[in-house]
Design an enzyme around this catalytic site. Structure first.
Site, PDB file in Angstrom:
ATOM      1  N   HIS A  73       9.408  -4.477  16.495  1.00  0.00           N
ATOM      2  CA  HIS A  73      10.065  -4.979  15.294  1.00  0.00           C
ATOM      3  C   HIS A  73      11.007  -3.907  14.766  1.00  0.00           C
ATOM      4  O   HIS A  73      10.591  -2.770  14.527  1.00  0.00           O
ATOM      5  CB  HIS A  73       9.040  -5.334  14.215  1.00  0.00           C
ATOM      6  CG  HIS A  73       8.396  -6.667  14.433  1.00  0.00           C
ATOM      7  ND1 HIS A  73       7.774  -7.370  13.420  1.00  0.00           N
ATOM      8  CD2 HIS A  73       8.281  -7.441  15.541  1.00  0.00           C
ATOM      9  CE1 HIS A  73       7.294  -8.516  13.900  1.00  0.00           C
ATOM     10  NE2 HIS A  73       7.591  -8.574  15.194  1.00  0.00           N
ATOM     11  N   TYR A 201       7.021 -10.162   3.504  1.00  0.00           N
ATOM     12  CA  TYR A 201       6.274  -9.726   2.324  1.00  0.00           C
ATOM     13  C   TYR A 201       6.855 -10.468   1.134  1.00  0.00           C
ATOM     14  O   TYR A 201       8.055 -10.378   0.863  1.00  0.00           O
ATOM     15  CB  TYR A 201       6.422  -8.220   2.102  1.00  0.00           C
ATOM     16  CG  TYR A 201       5.770  -7.358   3.153  1.00  0.00           C
ATOM     17  CD1 TYR A 201       4.464  -6.901   3.002  1.00  0.00           C
ATOM     18  CD2 TYR A 201       6.467  -6.973   4.305  1.00  0.00           C
ATOM     19  CE1 TYR A 201       3.867  -6.091   3.959  1.00  0.00           C
ATOM     20  CE2 TYR A 201       5.881  -6.164   5.265  1.00  0.00           C
ATOM     21  CZ  TYR A 201       4.584  -5.726   5.088  1.00  0.00           C
ATOM     22  OH  TYR A 201       4.000  -4.926   6.040  1.00  0.00           O
ATOM     23  N   PRO A 293      -3.715  -2.217   2.142  1.00  0.00           N
ATOM     24  CA  PRO A 293      -3.110  -2.630   3.416  1.00  0.00           C
ATOM     25  C   PRO A 293      -1.617  -2.927   3.346  1.00  0.00           C
ATOM     26  O   PRO A 293      -1.000  -3.157   4.390  1.00  0.00           O
ATOM     27  CB  PRO A 293      -3.906  -3.888   3.780  1.00  0.00           C
ATOM     28  CG  PRO A 293      -4.433  -4.402   2.476  1.00  0.00           C
ATOM     29  CD  PRO A 293      -4.689  -3.198   1.638  1.00  0.00           C
ATOM     30  N   LYS A 297      -0.750   1.088   6.671  1.00  0.00           N
ATOM     31  CA  LYS A 297      -0.777   2.532   6.907  1.00  0.00           C
ATOM     32  C   LYS A 297      -2.141   3.096   7.273  1.00  0.00           C
ATOM     33  O   LYS A 297      -2.254   4.276   7.595  1.00  0.00           O
ATOM     34  CB  LYS A 297      -0.243   3.263   5.666  1.00  0.00           C
ATOM     35  CG  LYS A 297       1.226   3.016   5.389  1.00  0.00           C
ATOM     36  CD  LYS A 297       2.087   3.465   6.541  1.00  0.00           C
ATOM     37  CE  LYS A 297       3.544   3.131   6.359  1.00  0.00           C
ATOM     38  NZ  LYS A 297       4.317   3.319   7.586  1.00  0.00           N
ATOM     39  N   TYR A 385       8.230   3.199   6.339  1.00  0.00           N
ATOM     40  CA  TYR A 385       7.595   2.094   7.073  1.00  0.00           C
ATOM     41  C   TYR A 385       7.434   2.423   8.552  1.00  0.00           C
ATOM     42  O   TYR A 385       6.365   2.166   9.144  1.00  0.00           O
ATOM     43  CB  TYR A 385       8.409   0.814   6.897  1.00  0.00           C
ATOM     44  CG  TYR A 385       7.608  -0.448   7.184  1.00  0.00           C
ATOM     45  CD1 TYR A 385       7.064  -1.196   6.149  1.00  0.00           C
ATOM     46  CD2 TYR A 385       7.400  -0.887   8.497  1.00  0.00           C
ATOM     47  CE1 TYR A 385       6.321  -2.338   6.404  1.00  0.00           C
ATOM     48  CE2 TYR A 385       6.656  -2.025   8.756  1.00  0.00           C
ATOM     49  CZ  TYR A 385       6.120  -2.746   7.708  1.00  0.00           C
ATOM     50  OH  TYR A 385       5.376  -3.874   7.979  1.00  0.00           O
TER      51      TYR A 385
END
Length: 390
Positions: A73, A201, A293, A297, A385
């Protein structure tokens, strides 16, 4: 009485990864696991791997299946007020993440350890770490009706938040920091195609939602729920209906639903203990720190601990230099706190808080709009990220 160089308490992915890296370096290790192999592989966990963990899997020689079956991704989707925008990881950082289930990571590591003949003891009970603050530590445990002892040079505590390793460090030495969030995540796993090729998200007035996946026909979805909620309160239909209300209409219209094959509620907390070393005992992963979550991480931060500890052990056994071990806690915690900050920030950005005022909500929306419109803000998010460098 047996002897090894390193005893690893905990046979989850962090303990197994450390064991495999040590094997590659010619360092002996025994892994102690309280449950069976099948039980460990039955745990459902996140599946977004940072670039650092992907690299460690290659270094450990266990990345073949991940490369073949994982999904690279190079961005993610953020939604709010019915709108959705993309943060491009590759454009901002020249790096990507890998979507590959933690269960599969653990399976690959178990298979590799079995192939090397590594010493893994399952179904051990009453594990006790002795004399960790001396030059002669040892571990005792019960297995199959008898008590056993293993002497060692060092002990790696990879046994999770509820394990015995952290508690072995005297309370007078430890300092613990914790934030408990006033909500949980209700998650389901379904044999359905993901609603989007990237994670979504979503910030919603009804609460947070996440659309994730394990593979092309296995999806993982979450919705924010009350911290005291129960799985029994949610039928599959009720879950799907609520998820549709929280994600953009275009995604809701294409959502493919089906029976859940796993359903659970996870509480959210941020937690760090300091130091991460006491004598010859080193804490790794959830034994030392927990993150919510949001941003996936947990395993990735455990992997960075493994990296620093493996470096220190290889340095010591390679040329007798203990500096890597002596600075382990300092190095690991410096990165841990930055990861905690990102997970805390992302959680605050995306969730609805029970005590949230109208002003607080407006600040969330302004932050999301700033993130949408600012390449610099997106670059900062993307860097966190894909994973801060080790």
């Amino acid at each position: 009485m047996a002897r090894t160089q390193v005893v690893i308490v905990g046979g989850g992915p962090s303990g197994l990864l450390l064991g495999q890296l040590l094997f590659k370096a010619g360092i002996e290790a025994v892994v102690l696991e309280r449950k069976t192999r099948e039980y460990v592989l039955g745990r459902i966990r996140a599946g977004v791997l940072e670039r650092g963990l992907v690299g460690l899997m290659g270094e450990a020689g266990v990345d073949t299946r991940m490369k073949a079956e994982g999904f690279v991704h190079d961005g993610t989707q953020l939604a709010y007020e019915g709108d959705m925008f993309r943060v491009d990881f590759a454009a901002h950082t020249d790096a990507t993440v890998m979507v590959y289930g933690q269960t599969e990571v653990t399976r690959d590591l178990y298979d590799a350890r079995a192939a090397t003949g590594g010493d893994t003891r399952f179904e051990v009970d009453n594990v006790v770490i002795h004399d960790a603050d001396t030059d002669a530590p040892f571990v005792t445990f019960d297995q199959y009706g008898g008590t056993q002892r293993i002497d060692c040079d060092y002990i790696a505590g990879c046994d999770g938040f509820h394990g015995i390793s952290r508690k072995t460090i005297p309370a007078s030495v430890r300092r613990e920091y914790e934030k408990v969030y006033p909500f949980g995540w209700l998650g389901i796993l379904s044999e359905t195609p993901p609603v989007n090729r990237e994670l979504i998200y979503a910030n919603s007035d009804r609460g947070f939602a996440l659309c994730s996946m394990r593979n092309a026909q296995l999806s993982r979805y979450y919705i924010q729920c009350d911290v005291d909620d129960h799985v029994g309160n949610w039928s599959d239909d009720a879950f799907w209906d609520e998820l549709r209300r929280r994600i953009p209409a275009a995604a809701a219209e294409t959502l493919v639903t089906g029976p859940s094959i796993e359903k659970s509620i996870a509480p959210l907390r941020s937690f760090v203990t300091e130091p991460m070393r006491w004598g010859r005992l080193f804490l790794c992963g959830d034994a030392a720190h927990i993150v919510p979550p949001t941003g996936a991480k947990g395993l990735n931060t455990a992997a960075s601990d493994v990296h620093y500890l493996n470096q220190g052990l290889c340095q010591f056994y390679g040329d007798g230099d203990s500096r890597g071990l002596d600075t382990y806690s300092e190095k690991a915690l410096a990165r841990v706190w930055k990861t905690e900050r990102f997970s805390w920030w992302f959680s605050n950005l995306m969730h609805h808080y029970p005590s949230q005022s109208d002003f607080d909500k407006k600040m969330q929306l302004a932050e999301l709009a700033f993130l949408r419109d600012s390449p610099e803000a997106q670059a900062a998010m993307a860097l966190n990220y894909v994973g801060l460098p080790y």
